[in-house]
Enzyme design. Structure first.
Site, PDB file in Angstrom:
ATOM      1  N   GLN A 327      -1.489  25.255  29.468  1.00  0.00           N
ATOM      2  CA  GLN A 327      -2.874  25.012  30.187  1.00  0.00           C
ATOM      3  C   GLN A 327      -2.997  23.619  30.471  1.00  0.00           C
ATOM      4  OE1 GLN A 327      -2.006  26.271  27.389  1.00  0.00           O
ATOM      5  NE2 GLN A 327      -4.348  26.616  26.091  1.00  0.00           N
ATOM      6  N   GLN A 349      -0.973  27.091  35.180  1.00  0.00           N
ATOM      7  CA  GLN A 349      -1.973  28.474  34.522  1.00  0.00           C
ATOM      8  C   GLN A 349      -3.115  27.185  34.233  1.00  0.00           C
ATOM      9  OE1 GLN A 349      -0.331  28.777  30.470  1.00  0.00           O
ATOM     10  NE2 GLN A 349      -2.306  29.641  29.263  1.00  0.00           N
ATOM     11  N   ASP A 350      -4.397  28.003  34.476  1.00  0.00           N
ATOM     12  CA  ASP A 350      -5.488  27.458  34.201  1.00  0.00           C
ATOM     13  C   ASP A 350      -5.619  25.882  35.591  1.00  0.00           C
ATOM     14  OD1 ASP A 350      -5.568  28.376  31.965  1.00  0.00           O
ATOM     15  OD2 ASP A 350      -6.075  26.479  30.826  1.00  0.00           O
ATOM     16  N   ASP A 371      -4.312  33.212  34.181  1.00  0.00           N
ATOM     17  CA  ASP A 371      -5.405  32.055  34.002  1.00  0.00           C
ATOM     18  C   ASP A 371      -6.113  31.812  35.526  1.00  0.00           C
ATOM     19  OD1 ASP A 371      -5.087  34.572  32.117  1.00  0.00           O
ATOM     20  OD2 ASP A 371      -5.325  32.655  30.757  1.00  0.00           O
ATOM     21  N   ARG A 439      -8.079  39.023  32.794  1.00  0.00           N
ATOM     22  CA  ARG A 439      -7.933  39.355  32.032  1.00  0.00           C
ATOM     23  C   ARG A 439      -9.050  39.070  31.126  1.00  0.00           C
ATOM     24  NH1 ARG A 439      -3.102  36.608  27.948  1.00  0.00           N
ATOM     25  NH2 ARG A 439      -3.745  34.641  28.829  1.00  0.00           N
TER      26      ARG A 439
END
Length: 532
Positions: A327, A349-350, A371, A439
């Site tokens: 993250q 990520q993020d 994500d 998701r």
């Protein structure tokens, strides 16, 4: 490392903006109170707090709303005070960072509740209050996530016990406000909010002056201050320029950031700030913090924005921590009525944390792996390019992870008239990695892709489980008239929460309907499509 799904009751914190008298609140529990409380998610909590208040002559739908909001704000003030005064001698350094996030988040919750209380006498503004109450719920969840993401949940037992009841009160307030919005709309013959379109085709959410700033090639010349790394401006860093901005008021403060790479972490808390750069990948603000060294995902952001009415144009926001650091946020926004035009967000990520409130992205580029568009805002991305990068070995790519935790929240991610494709590094090995549209990070996760080009990298199933059957019947994932080799819905997941939308369904997620964008975006001068 994966983001932790939270299923427990959520806490909330905040900072006082106005003092609230409880002289108006309703007292004894009677059949009227029981009837109104029975319509909330937590009727026992509702009745318990109503019983502590003073009686009024008659309880109506609208006085019940006012009373509940005042009681909830009173508890938010108490929660913030208790959390701020916590004994931290047993907390490690990362836990202290997560605690500090909570103090800030609960402060913002009080701000959101104050905004909600202050529109008590204006039913047309209650539609806005649904956004602010949803932001309060997002704050609760984010506070917990700071501990849960790094397996520090044991520290949460040190937090005040009353937070569980407070969490329930916020959920009750959200449900009550929604019911009041529907009742007021029925009485007034309106759907809530001013959604009038201007004749020039822009949504009215942004002022005429802001429209000129966003459209004019010479807007930088009208900036209040200039940032230049070479010393040719008023300041050498963006943070210095932000610190010079007025603390409040409605006047737009424009910061022109000249071409260059600015290695800094920027926090923007003042309202009505505008950043104008010289173009994507020309003006770049970059950082490399990740959850591992920042302490929380919330704190890892290269640029974090909480001041309302923020606008950015022709900028790149970047986090270079890389996929191995998990993250790592490039930009986090909790700015209500914020606009990003011709901007780029680069990370893995993020990358783009659409934390809370109403946000509009137009002609933007977003890069990431896992994500990488996530959060619990009311967010519309229109005419954007979404670039999926090569992840770490063994990872699966997921474009979105929307974080709606309460069915009454008005939040979600709507991606409209956009493109989802692979970057060159992923295209070379595309067969080795699966890529999904999203998701369900939380139980009521809500995301739609409409009239968007989906390249061949999208797996035929389209969407990925988070954990077993979690949220598959309570989420809302939708697709409408998408095109491209990855757009076929014939092989999509068979979850109860997945929908191949019709036009009426899709219309609910447009700028005009979902964001109420006709009342604010045009004021920023960003071109947009109000409907489908």
């Amino acid at each position: 490392m994966c983001r932790v799904r939270v299923s427990m009751d959520k806490p909330v914190l905040g900072f006082a903006v106005v003092s609230i008298s409880l002289a108006l609140v309703i007292g004894v529990v009677n059949s009227e109170t029981t009837s109104f409380c029975s319509q909330t998610p937590y009727p026992e909590t509702c009745e318990s707090f109503m019983a502590r208040s003073r009686p009024l002559v008659t309880l109506t739908q609208f006085s019940f709303r006012e009373t509940t909001l005042n009681l909830t704000l009173d508890q938010a003030l108490r929660a913030h005070g208790l959390i701020s005064a916590m004994e931290l001698s047993s907390f490690g350094e990362r836990a202290k960072v997560a605690w500090a996030d909570c103090v800030e988040l609960y402060a913002d919750t009080i701000t959101q509740l104050n905004r909600t209380v202050l529109v008590t006498q204006n039913p047309l503004a209650w539609w806005n209050a649904q956004t602010w109450l949803s932001a309060a719920i997002a704050n609760e969840q984010t506070c917990q996530n700071g501990f849960l993401d790094l397996n520090m949940s044991s520290y949460l037992s040190s937090f005040p016990y009353m937070l569980s009841n407070f969490s329930k009160m916020v959920s009750n307030s959200l449900a009550i406000n929604k019911a009041s919005v529907l009742s007021a709309a029925s009485l007034l013959g309106k759907q809530g909010g001013n959604r009038r379109l201007l004749s020039d085709g822009f949504p009215t959410w942004v002022s005429a002056a802001d429209r000129k700033l966003l459209q004019s090639p010479g807007a930088a010349l009208r900036a209040d201050v200039v940032v230049a790394a070479d010393g040719s401006g008023n300041y050498k860093t963006i943070s210095q320029a932000v610190a010079a901005a007025p603390g409040g008021g409605s006047k737009r403060f424009v910061i022109y950031v000249k071409r260059g790479v600015y290695k800094e972490t920027v926090e923007i808390k003042a309202p009505n700030i505008m950043l104008i750069g010289d173009g994507i990948d020309v003006t770049v603000v970059t950082g490399s913090k990740s959850i591992q060294d920042a302490g929380t995902s919330f704190r890892s952001a290269t640029v974090g924005i909480t001041g309302n009415g923020f606008i950015a144009r022709d900028m790149t926001f970047e986090n270079t921590a890389g996929p191995q650091k998990h993250q790592a946020v490039a930009l986090r926004s909790g700015s209500d009525l914020s606009v990003f035009y011709r901007c780029s967000f680069k990370g893995y990520q993020d990358t783009l944390y659409v934390h809370s409130n109403r946000q509009f992205y137009r002609n933007c580029d977003i890069y990431g792996t896992v994500d990488f568009i996530w959060g619990d805002a009311v967010a519309v991305l229109q005419n954007c390019n979404i670039y999926v990068r090569k992840p770490m070995s063994g990872q699966k790519n997921t474009v979105t992870a929307q974080g709606r935790t309460d069915p009454n929240e008005n939040t979600g991610i709507s991606i409209h008239n956009s493109l989802v494709t692979a970057t060159s590094d992923l295209k070379a090995v595309q067969g080795s990695f699966k890529t999904y549209l999203g998701r369900p990070w939380q139980k009521y996760s809500r995301t739609v892709f409409m009239k968007t080009s989906l390249d061949s990298l999208i797996d035929p199933e389209g969407w990925l489980e988070w954990s077993g059957n979690f949220a598959l019947s309570t989420l809302y994932y939708g697709e409408f008239l998408n095109t491209g080799p990855g757009a076929s819905t014939s092989g999509r997941v068979k979850w109860a929460g997945f929908h191949v939308m019709n036009k009426a369904d899709a219309q609910k997620f447009t700028v005009e309907s979902f964001l109420g964008g006709s009342s604010w975006i045009a004021a920023a001068g960003v071109p947009f499509t109000p409907g489908l």
